[in-house]
Enzyme design. Structure first.
Site, PDB file in Angstrom:
ATOM      1  N   ASP A  83     -75.363  76.051  -5.840  1.00 36.73           N
ATOM      2  CA  ASP A  83     -76.536  75.029  -5.575  1.00 36.73           C
ATOM      3  C   ASP A  83     -77.077  74.332  -6.917  1.00 36.73           C
ATOM      4  O   ASP A  83     -77.959  73.404  -6.697  1.00 36.73           O
ATOM      5  CB  ASP A  83     -77.824  75.655  -4.893  1.00 36.73           C
ATOM      6  CG  ASP A  83     -77.622  75.998  -3.486  1.00 36.73           C
ATOM      7  OD1 ASP A  83     -77.066  75.394  -2.724  1.00 36.73           O
ATOM      8  OD2 ASP A  83     -78.202  77.345  -3.057  1.00 36.73           O
TER       9      ASP A  83
HETATM   10  C1  BGC Z   1     -81.278  79.137  -7.058  1.00 40.00           C
HETATM   11  C2  BGC Z   1     -80.196  79.329  -6.084  1.00 40.00           C
HETATM   12  C3  BGC Z   1     -80.780  79.162  -4.777  1.00 40.00           C
HETATM   13  C4  BGC Z   1     -81.423  77.653  -4.646  1.00 40.00           C
HETATM   14  C5  BGC Z   1     -81.849  77.163  -3.308  1.00 40.00           C
HETATM   15  C6  BGC Z   1     -81.929  77.653  -6.842  1.00 40.00           C
HETATM   16  O1  BGC Z   1     -83.041  77.584  -7.695  1.00 40.00           O
HETATM   17  O2  BGC Z   1     -80.752  79.332  -8.312  1.00 40.00           O
HETATM   18  O3  BGC Z   1     -79.761  80.678  -5.979  1.00 40.00           O
HETATM   19  O4  BGC Z   1     -79.704  79.219  -3.775  1.00 40.00           O
HETATM   20  O5  BGC Z   1     -82.299  77.461  -5.510  1.00 40.00           O
HETATM   21  O6  BGC Z   1     -83.011  77.724  -2.958  1.00 40.00           O
HETATM   22  C1  NOJ Z   2     -78.200  81.327  -2.580  1.00 41.21           C
HETATM   23  C2  NOJ Z   2     -78.051  80.517  -1.653  1.00 41.21           C
HETATM   24  O1  NOJ Z   2     -78.633  81.092  -0.618  1.00 41.21           O
HETATM   25  C3  NOJ Z   2     -76.647  80.173  -1.493  1.00 41.21           C
HETATM   26  O2  NOJ Z   2     -76.607  79.399  -0.362  1.00 41.21           O
HETATM   27  C4  NOJ Z   2     -76.034  79.510  -2.701  1.00 41.21           C
HETATM   28  O3  NOJ Z   2     -74.671  79.433  -2.511  1.00 41.21           O
HETATM   29  C5  NOJ Z   2     -76.262  80.322  -4.022  1.00 41.21           C
HETATM   30  N1  NOJ Z   2     -77.663  80.702  -4.047  1.00 41.21           N
HETATM   31  C6  NOJ Z   2     -75.597  79.868  -5.200  1.00 41.21           C
HETATM   32  O4  NOJ Z   2     -76.131  78.967  -5.696  1.00 41.21           O
END
Ligand code: BGC
Ligand code: NOJ
Length: 731
Positions: free
Chosen positions: A483
């Protein structure tokens, strides 16, 4: 250092020191009604949706940590104590908290009184039971005063925390016999209320928080408890609570069992009232009658245990190593069920107000769970697919209560659609049920736009084919699985969200992770088409898969490993040519699982490079070297300090991708070594450093470049659970 031990026979983790390095929690509930419970009695309860139907209040990131929950105060002469140690924190003569499969038990003692609490949610029931047993183990008669305590949340957990100009005036309760009813907003649009009850006549109660605690007191010394007498208050606005007061006399050796129930009721619109301003309590009373004796409670508890025996009876290993066996046979499968139920919505790290169910998350969670309850998996697949559009794109998240796509978050994460092929093909492999492919499933939740489920898979596949970039590799969109790799975001405004902002038009940045993912699930799609006699489609799809393999070999190989991406300007990411972020885990995982260039030695070189550059004592880091400055063209990934989260952290979710990649080469020992570095039961002895529960995987362990390598965060709700399970079983 350890804070407890595993009891594998009972499938429990037994915490014997309440001062764990972080609250160690458990999840109660399996279908609609859920509670989170920490090892000191903290936590909260909700019906279906942690945001929209929150029953009890919780303050995250509190000081001290984990303050507020379902508390009991026992006043025995001058001594006041709590069976869960908190909130009173009186030193106990003994303390034990057993987290089991959807139940938690406390057993503690002080000054000749032994207290036991069994806390669980009976199957199919919209209420939580706390069976409280008090026993006098001394040689004198004891006169105890017992106070219960919960704090109501005014239903919408987000509004509850911000809209005080309204909320301080809306709270309403009713009390009848031993039951305290919470009916805020019932008179207007709500058709639901909650109640907290005990199966014995009470000697008093309180429902106004300020009167119970005193404005300047903490939970550890409520005014009412200090004074040893309830005030019998009725809340009008401010903060409604529910506290029962019961006087208990116990002769030497005598035990008394009390049954507390926290319940949720929905009524028909025209059946809301018993009489003017008096709520219809019939359904609540029926719930109370169902569980008003110890025998009934014990039977429901046995049903719950039998239910888990059945679920966990399906897959079992005996490897000779208890640490592995207890993960696979008990805790990993249990965690998979919890991630299936919660997605990423409610934990002590996820506040339950931000994220609904993730499209990619839920598809992946399903693969760790489908063997247990395939019918629920089938329904889930349709719920997810219904939030897709005809062109294959989809909402990134949906709300569990409405099952509708969340438009505030939107879509455009170009990996999302492919995960639907994963969940569907895993479901079919598990069940042999091809009929779901013919089921009519809406697009964008619009029944008039429904098509057979197979068409959703096809749309997913072609969404990649129709969105290729300059190197014929998949365009990344807002981000892919990572993400935080936001290649079209270009944000210099701290008020913008990396997740939802796209300041540049995204038709150049490409992802090698999606390329690998496409090859893996493209092959699955082709296999499926062949199985259901869609030969023409199989041939057509196969061409696209082969083209992708060619594109990866031609433009995705850096010499010793697979590139990670091309940025907006067409520059390489994850290349030896880069100064930071030379190599990334995700593309190594997916391109090796896809076996791209295996014959040419690419798979082996890639995995050797992972070992050399990404592996460390605590697991495999996401990228190396971690970014030390903000790269506007990369987005959120470069915002994290080096070694944390997606910037060089050990993001456990993706470690099993490498393990599976290793098995492509037949290097099982290497795969297993990686597993033991992140599997919580193998880390029990370093709990002080690791911090989070030794019985469930966490999302992130600080990586080799972090200030404190090995320290973990974000336990429970992570795709790590399903992928580790999958890595152990499916390959
Ligand atoms: C986090 C991710 C998460 C994303 C969406 C980001 O700040 O590092 O792990 O999936 O937010 O909530
Ligand atoms: C947490 C999220 O829930 C997942 O969808 C995502 O792939 C990982 N973060 C990696 O960024």
């Amino acid at each position: 250092m350890k804070y407890g031990h595993f009891d594998d026979t009972n499938r429990e983790y037994v915490i014997t020191n309440p001062k764990t390095p972080y609250p160690w929690i458990n999840y109660l509930g399996n279908e609609d009604f859920f509670s989170l419970t920490s090892n000191t009695g903290g936590g909260y309860t909700f019906y279906k949706d942690a945001k929209f139907r929150r029953l009890t209040r919780y303050r995250y990131n509190n000081v001290p940590v984990d303050n507020g929950g379902k508390y009991f105060y026992i006043k025995d002469g001058d001594t006041t104590w709590s069976p869960g140690w908190k909130p009173v924190k009186t030193e106990l003569d003994s303390y034990e908290c057993r987290h089991g499969m959807s139940y938690t038990k406390f057993k503690s003692s002080k000054n000749g009184i032994e207290a036991q609490i069994l806390q669980f949610i009976p199957l199919g029931f919209w209420g939580e039971i706390q069976k409280v047993s008090l026993k006098n183990t001394s040689s004198e008669t004891k006169k105890l005063k017992l106070f219960s305590f919960i704090e109501w949340c005014l239903w919408n957990a987000e509004d509850d925390m911000i809209n005080f100009q309204r909320n301080f005036s809306t709270g309403e309760v009713e009390i009848e016999d031993s039951t305290i009813y919470h009916k805020t907003e019932f008179k207007e649009r709500r058709n639901h209320y909650a109640f907290y009850s005990v199966n014995t006549p009470i000697d008093g109660y309180d429902t106004d928080r300020e009167s119970f605690l005193g404005l300047y007191n903490d939970f550890d010394s409520p005014e009412v408890v200090d004074e040893g007498a309830p005030k019998n208050t009725i809340a009008h606005g401010w903060s409604p609570i529910a506290s029962h007061y019961v006087e208990i006399e116990l002769k030497p050796g005598e035990q008394r069992d009390l049954i507390f129930m926290l319940g949720y009721v929905e009524v028909e619109k025209d059946d809301k009232w018993e009489s003017k301003a008096v709520i219809n309590k019939k359904p609540a009373k029926a719930m109370l009658a169902k569980f008003d004796t110890v025998d009934k409670i014990d039977a429901a508890y046995n049903d719950l245990r039998a239910y888990w025996d059945r679920l966990l009876g399906k897959i079992n290993i005996d490897s000779g190593d208890d640490r592995l066996d207890r993960m696979v046979n008990i805790w990993n499968q249990y965690q998979c069920m919890v991630t299936f139920n919660m997605s990423r919505s409610a934990s002590f790290f996820e506040s339950g107000i931000g994220r609904g169910m993730g499209f990619r998350d839920s598809n992946q969670d399903l693969i760790g769970f489908v063997h247990q309850i395939p019918e629920r998996a089938r329904e889930r697949i349709f719920d997810i697919a219904s939030t897709q559009f005809e062109d294959g794109s989809c909402y990134h998240q949906y709300q569990p209560l409405t099952k509708k796509g969340n438009s505030a978050v939107g879509g455009d994460f170009n990996d999302d659609p492919l995960w639907l092929i994963l969940s569907t093909t895993e479901y079919i492999k598990e069940t042999g049920d091809f009929s779901l492919l013919d089921e009519m499933v809406p697009f964008d939740n619009d029944a008039s736009r429904a098509k057979p489920h197979f068409e959703h898979l096809k749309a997913s596949f072609y969404h990649v084919v129709n969105n290729l970039g300059p190197h014929k590799l998949p365009l990344i969109g807002r981000a892919d699985w990572n993400d935080c790799l936001n290649l079209n975001c270009f944000s210099d405004d701290p008020n913008e969200s990396f997740q939802t902002t796209g300041n540049k038009k995204g038709n150049t940045a490409e992802s090698l992770m999606i390329a690998g993912l496409f090859v893996v699930y493209g092959k699955e799609y082709v296999k499926l088409c062949k199985r259901i006699d869609k030969d023409k489609e199989a041939v057509e799809a196969q061409k696209h898969v082969e083209n992708m393999i060619k594109a990866v070999k031609a433009h995705g190989w850096d010499g010793d490993w697979y590139l990670r991406a091309y940025d907006f300007f067409g520059n390489k990411i994850g290349s030896n040519e880069n100064e930071e972020g030379k190599i990334f885990i995700e593309s190594q995982g997916w391109c090796t699982m896809a076996e791209i260039g295996k014959e040419e030695g690419m798979v082996e070189k890639s995995l050797n490079a992972v070992k050399k550059h990404l592996d460390c004592d605590y697991g495999i880091v996401l990228n190396s070297p971690a970014f030390t400055k903000y790269h506007i063209e990369y987005g959120e990934i470069s915002t994290y300090p080096a070694g944390y989260k997606e910037n060089g952290g050990i993001f456990c979710h993706n470690n099993p991708w490498i393990m599976i990649g290793e098995t492509v080469l037949g290097r099982g020992d290497q795969a297993y070594e990686y597993y033991t570095k992140i599997a919580p039961s193998f880390l029990e002895d370093i709990s002080e450093l690791h911090k989070v529960e030794p019985y469930v995987y966490c999302q992130m362990i600080a990586g080799k470049e972090a200030f404190k390598p090995g320290e973990a965060k974000n336990s429970w709700l992570s795709g790590t659970a399903s992928w580790n399970f999958f890595a152990i079983f499916r390959r």
